[in-house]
Design a protein around this motif. Structure first.
Motif, short mmCIF file in Angstrom:
data_model
loop_
_atom_site.label_atom_id
_atom_site.label_comp_id
_atom_site.label_asym_id
_atom_site.label_seq_id
_atom_site.Cartn_x
_atom_site.Cartn_y
_atom_site.Cartn_z
N LEU A 19 17.90 33.34 21.43
CA LEU A 19 16.94 33.93 20.50
C LEU A 19 17.14 35.44 20.38
CD1 LEU A 19 13.69 31.98 21.47
CD2 LEU A 19 14.97 31.80 19.32
N ALA A 20 17.37 36.10 21.51
CA ALA A 20 17.54 37.56 21.51
C ALA A 20 18.78 37.98 20.70
CB ALA A 20 17.65 38.08 22.94
N LEU A 21 19.79 37.12 20.68
CA LEU A 21 21.04 37.45 19.99
C LEU A 21 21.04 37.03 18.53
CD1 LEU A 21 23.44 36.53 22.89
CD2 LEU A 21 22.90 38.83 22.08
N ALA A 22 20.01 36.34 18.07
CA ALA A 22 19.95 35.85 16.69
C ALA A 22 20.16 36.95 15.64
CB ALA A 22 18.64 35.10 16.44
N PRO A 23 19.61 38.14 15.82
CA PRO A 23 19.82 39.18 14.81
C PRO A 23 21.26 39.72 14.76
CG PRO A 23 17.89 39.68 16.16
CD PRO A 23 18.61 38.56 16.82
N HIS A 24 22.10 39.30 15.68
CA HIS A 24 23.46 39.85 15.79
C HIS A 24 24.53 38.83 15.41
CE1 HIS A 24 21.55 43.25 17.75
NE2 HIS A 24 20.89 42.38 18.48
N LYS A 25 24.22 37.94 14.48
CA LYS A 25 25.13 36.86 14.10
C LYS A 25 26.47 37.35 13.59
CE LYS A 25 21.75 33.30 13.12
NZ LYS A 25 21.30 32.31 12.15
N ALA A 26 26.53 38.53 13.04
CA ALA A 26 27.81 39.07 12.56
C ALA A 26 28.73 39.43 13.72
CB ALA A 26 27.58 40.30 11.68
#
Length: 168
Positions: A19-26
């Motif tokens: 969940l914490a890494l979701a904003p970093h999908k790129a």
């Protein structure tokens, strides 16, 4: 090209990392697996994973980073199962508190140029009193305002430490 991350063990820690890494999908592609397929499906629906697996070796064979959030009783067998398929340069992060034992097992089991690091996160103080260890208690900010201890073996490549540091 994004870093390939596989989360093994989709309990509170594993799901929260996803969940914490979701904003970093790129920058990072999140895959995951749990011994309970229903739990894997639940974590996928929560948005903590981009892809799920049902086969452990297949889950790690292309991974740059593997985060294992599994109990001590399952750690050695997990390392035994993944060791033969780890790609060169792969970094395995173990959240298990038995760092010295895990390092010894990795030394016995891993081919050259595959690395195990102890990876112990502290929790966001807001969640210290919250009970439960399942994915239903996962939070995208579980590790905010916290520190992560990374322990390595003496022969760890500095690039492996850098990758773990960048994940933090």
């Amino acid at each position: 090209m994004p870093v390939e991350l596989t989360l093994i063990g989709l309990n509170r820690l594993g799901a929260s990392f996803g969940l914490a890494l979701a904003p970093h999908k790129a920058k990072i592609h999140r895959s995951g697996i749990d011994r309970d397929p229903a739990r894997t499906d639940r974590v996928l629906k929560l948005g903590a994973l981009d892809h799920s697996f049902r086969n452990l070796p297949a889950a790690v064979e292309k991974a740059d980073l593997i985060l294992i959030a599994a109990p001590t009783a399952e750690l050695r067998i997990t390392l035994e199962l993944i060791a033969p398929v780890l790609k060169q340069g792969a970094v395995v992060l173990s959240t298990n508190p038995c760092h010295q034992t895990a390092h010894q097992w990795a030394k016995e089991l891993f081919p050259a140029q595959r690395y195990l690091l102890g990876f112990t996160p502290s929790l966001n103080p807001a969640y210290l009193k919250e009970a439960g260890n399942g994915p239903d208690t996962a939070h995208s900010d579980l590790f905010q305002h916290s520190q992560i201890l990374i322990s390595d073996a003496t022969d760890t490549d500095p690039a492996a430490l850098k990758l773990a540091d960048e994940l933090c």
